[in-house]
Design a protein around this motif. Structure first.
Motif, PDB file in Angstrom:
ATOM      1  N   PRO A 178       1.011  -1.229   0.366  1.00 16.53           N
ATOM      2  CA  PRO A 178       0.088  -0.083   0.171  1.00 16.53           C
ATOM      3  C   PRO A 178       0.796   1.322  -0.148  1.00 16.53           C
ATOM      4  O   PRO A 178       2.414   1.276   0.567  1.00 16.53           O
ATOM      5  CB  PRO A 178      -0.908   0.136   1.473  1.00 16.53           C
ATOM      6  N   LEU A 179       0.204   2.383  -0.857  1.00 13.94           N
ATOM      7  CA  LEU A 179       1.063   3.422  -1.151  1.00 13.94           C
ATOM      8  C   LEU A 179      -0.410   4.692  -0.778  1.00 13.94           C
ATOM      9  O   LEU A 179      -0.437   4.365  -1.098  1.00 13.94           O
ATOM     10  CB  LEU A 179       1.873   3.025  -2.083  1.00 13.94           C
ATOM     11  N   ASN A 180       0.860   6.022  -0.236  1.00  8.22           N
ATOM     12  CA  ASN A 180      -0.231   6.841   0.171  1.00  8.22           C
ATOM     13  C   ASN A 180      -0.028   7.931  -1.136  1.00  8.22           C
ATOM     14  O   ASN A 180       0.957   8.327  -1.941  1.00  8.22           O
ATOM     15  CB  ASN A 180       0.820   8.162   1.078  1.00  8.22           C
ATOM     16  N   ILE A 181      -1.630   8.083  -1.578  1.00  5.50           N
ATOM     17  CA  ILE A 181      -2.440   8.708  -3.001  1.00  5.50           C
ATOM     18  C   ILE A 181      -1.688   9.596  -2.829  1.00  5.50           C
ATOM     19  O   ILE A 181      -2.021  10.367  -4.298  1.00  5.50           O
ATOM     20  CB  ILE A 181      -3.269   7.979  -3.566  1.00  5.50           C
ATOM     21  N   TYR A 182      -1.694  10.586  -1.494  1.00  9.39           N
ATOM     22  CA  TYR A 182      -1.174  12.058  -1.790  1.00  9.39           C
ATOM     23  C   TYR A 182      -0.277  11.819  -1.593  1.00  9.39           C
ATOM     24  O   TYR A 182       0.961  11.894  -1.165  1.00  9.39           O
ATOM     25  CB  TYR A 182      -2.161  12.216  -0.348  1.00  9.39           C
ATOM     26  N   GLU A 183       0.219  14.094  -2.059  1.00 10.74           N
ATOM     27  CA  GLU A 183       1.144  13.834  -1.527  1.00 10.74           C
ATOM     28  C   GLU A 183       1.836  14.501  -0.311  1.00 10.74           C
ATOM     29  O   GLU A 183       0.794  15.232   0.389  1.00 10.74           O
ATOM     30  CB  GLU A 183       1.309  14.857  -2.537  1.00 10.74           C
ATOM     31  N   TYR A 189      -3.084  14.035   4.264  1.00  6.28           N
ATOM     32  CA  TYR A 189      -1.585  13.103   3.757  1.00  6.28           C
ATOM     33  C   TYR A 189      -1.418  12.071   5.173  1.00  6.28           C
ATOM     34  O   TYR A 189      -1.518  10.906   4.794  1.00  6.28           O
ATOM     35  CB  TYR A 189      -0.966  13.974   3.794  1.00  6.28           C
ATOM     36  N   ASP A 190      -1.974  13.065   5.957  1.00  4.70           N
ATOM     37  CA  ASP A 190      -1.928  12.129   7.560  1.00  4.70           C
ATOM     38  C   ASP A 190      -2.761  11.737   7.472  1.00  4.70           C
ATOM     39  O   ASP A 190      -2.471  10.273   8.175  1.00  4.70           O
ATOM     40  CB  ASP A 190      -1.390  12.946   8.634  1.00  4.70           C
ATOM     41  N   GLU A 191      -4.135  12.195   7.197  1.00  7.84           N
ATOM     42  CA  GLU A 191      -5.213  10.753   7.881  1.00  7.84           C
ATOM     43  C   GLU A 191      -5.078   9.133   6.663  1.00  7.84           C
ATOM     44  O   GLU A 191      -5.350   8.593   7.405  1.00  7.84           O
ATOM     45  CB  GLU A 191      -6.423  11.579   7.325  1.00  7.84           C
ATOM     46  N   TYR A 192      -4.666  10.290   5.874  1.00  6.78           N
ATOM     47  CA  TYR A 192      -4.369   8.678   4.259  1.00  6.78           C
ATOM     48  C   TYR A 192      -3.250   7.640   5.149  1.00  6.78           C
ATOM     49  O   TYR A 192      -3.819   6.279   4.912  1.00  6.78           O
ATOM     50  CB  TYR A 192      -4.652   9.486   3.462  1.00  6.78           C
ATOM     51  N   GLN A 193      -2.479   8.613   5.621  1.00  5.99           N
ATOM     52  CA  GLN A 193      -1.339   7.761   6.468  1.00  5.99           C
ATOM     53  C   GLN A 193      -1.195   6.698   6.864  1.00  5.99           C
ATOM     54  O   GLN A 193      -0.551   5.362   7.340  1.00  5.99           O
ATOM     55  CB  GLN A 193      -0.039   8.526   6.518  1.00  5.99           C
ATOM     56  N   GLY A 194      -2.238   7.316   8.039  1.00  3.01           N
ATOM     57  CA  GLY A 194      -2.811   6.571   9.367  1.00  3.01           C
ATOM     58  C   GLY A 194      -3.516   5.013   8.399  1.00  3.01           C
ATOM     59  O   GLY A 194      -3.239   3.912   8.751  1.00  3.01           O
TER      60      GLY A 194
END
Length: 295
Positions: A178-183, A189-194
């Motif tokens: 899985p990878l973060n789709i946001y820069e 970014y932070d919410e998706y990284q969680g």
């Protein structure tokens, strides 16, 4: 437990002189428990030669677990020879498809439309059973416990952990870490990284401590940036999983269909140079069609 690889190529079957050492069939893996219970992981073109060997042990109950419904993982099912012989059972396991709203029975129904295949399901002589699975809900196949885990691919995709008599295997199916789709710096970014961190932890937990990890290793690190988001891993990502999970053996599979055997071995040699083996493992091998591994 015994593992035999019947298909190790990804995307499309690629037979010919340049792939003869590692094989050109698409994904199919035979698992035998110590009690000789038969579990089949995916039904790419490799399931056809597997099915020919099963004629020596009829009647057969074949528990087939589909990682996902892309063609290279299902296209061998109509050619599974025991389907045409009375007394056999094909029990097909897989995911619910939220796009079509149908269960795993769709995998056969779509392929056996009369426009695309000359034999309809009703004309097949074997018993067909369909089991639609839910993530992390285990199923008992004789002495084996099979647990599906949701992986990362552009369709619902299950990895499977198989445990029997104190031995274990994990098969990723097609999987991209899985990878973060946001820069970085984006408000999401932070919410998706969680979410990404939680998903990554869940996958590692599913693999933890297995004797054998069979992992999608389609690309090299140099190739990956152009393939990001396609749903496939790299040699390096598979090795990282094996080390973090404490797997004893890693088989790299889903070989890129345009990569010749010579090129595959050259890429693998470089990966091993870049990732020197650690004391205590894991041992790392390229999956090879026809190879058997028993432990």
């Amino acid at each position: 437990m015994k593992i035999r690889f019947w298909g190790v190529r990804g995307s499309i079957a690629s037979p010919g002189p340049s792939t003869v050492r590692y094989g050109g069939n698409t994904t199919c893996i035979e698992i035998r428990t110590d009690n000789n219970e038969l579990i089949i992981l995916d039904a790419g073109t490799g399931i056809f030669p597997l099915s020919q060997t099963l004629l020596a042990e009829l009647p057969v109950t074949a528990n087939v677990f589909i990682s996902h419904s892309h063609w290279d993982h299902i296209q061998g099912l109509p050619f599974f020879i025991p389907n045409f012989i009375p007394g056999n059972t094909l029990r097909l396991h897989g995911a619910f498809d939220p796009v079509s709203g149908k269960g795993v029975e769709q995998v056969m129904a779509v392929q056996l439309q009369y426009s695309y295949f000359p034999v309809r399901e009703a004309e097949m002589k074997a018993r067909m059973e369909y089991v639609t699975l839910k993530p992390e809900q285990s199923l008992q196949i004789g002495s084996a416990t099979v647990t599906p885990f949701l992986m990362n691919h552009p369709v619902i995709d299950f990895g499977y952990r198989i445990e029997a008599n104190g031995k274990s295997v994990f098969f990723t199916g097609d999987h991209e870490p899985p990878l973060n789709i946001y820069e970085p710096g984006d408000e999401s970014y932070d919410e998706y990284q969680g979410f990404i961190d939680e998903k990554a932890h869940s996958i590692l937990r599913a693999m933890h401590g297995v004797d054998v990890l069979i992992a999608d290793s389609s690309y090299t690190e140099a190739e990956y940036p152009a393939k990001k988001g396609w749903g496939h891993g790299t040699f390096n990502s598979s090795m990282a999983y094996a080390k973090a999970a404490g797997a004893k053996m890693l088989f790299c599979t889903h070989h890129e269909p345009t990569r010749s055997d010579d090129a595959l071995e050259a890429a693998f040699r470089q990966v091993l140079l870049d990732n020197p083996p650690l004391p205590g493992g894991p041992e790392v091998r390229l999956a090879r069609e026809g190879e058997t591994y028993e432990f």
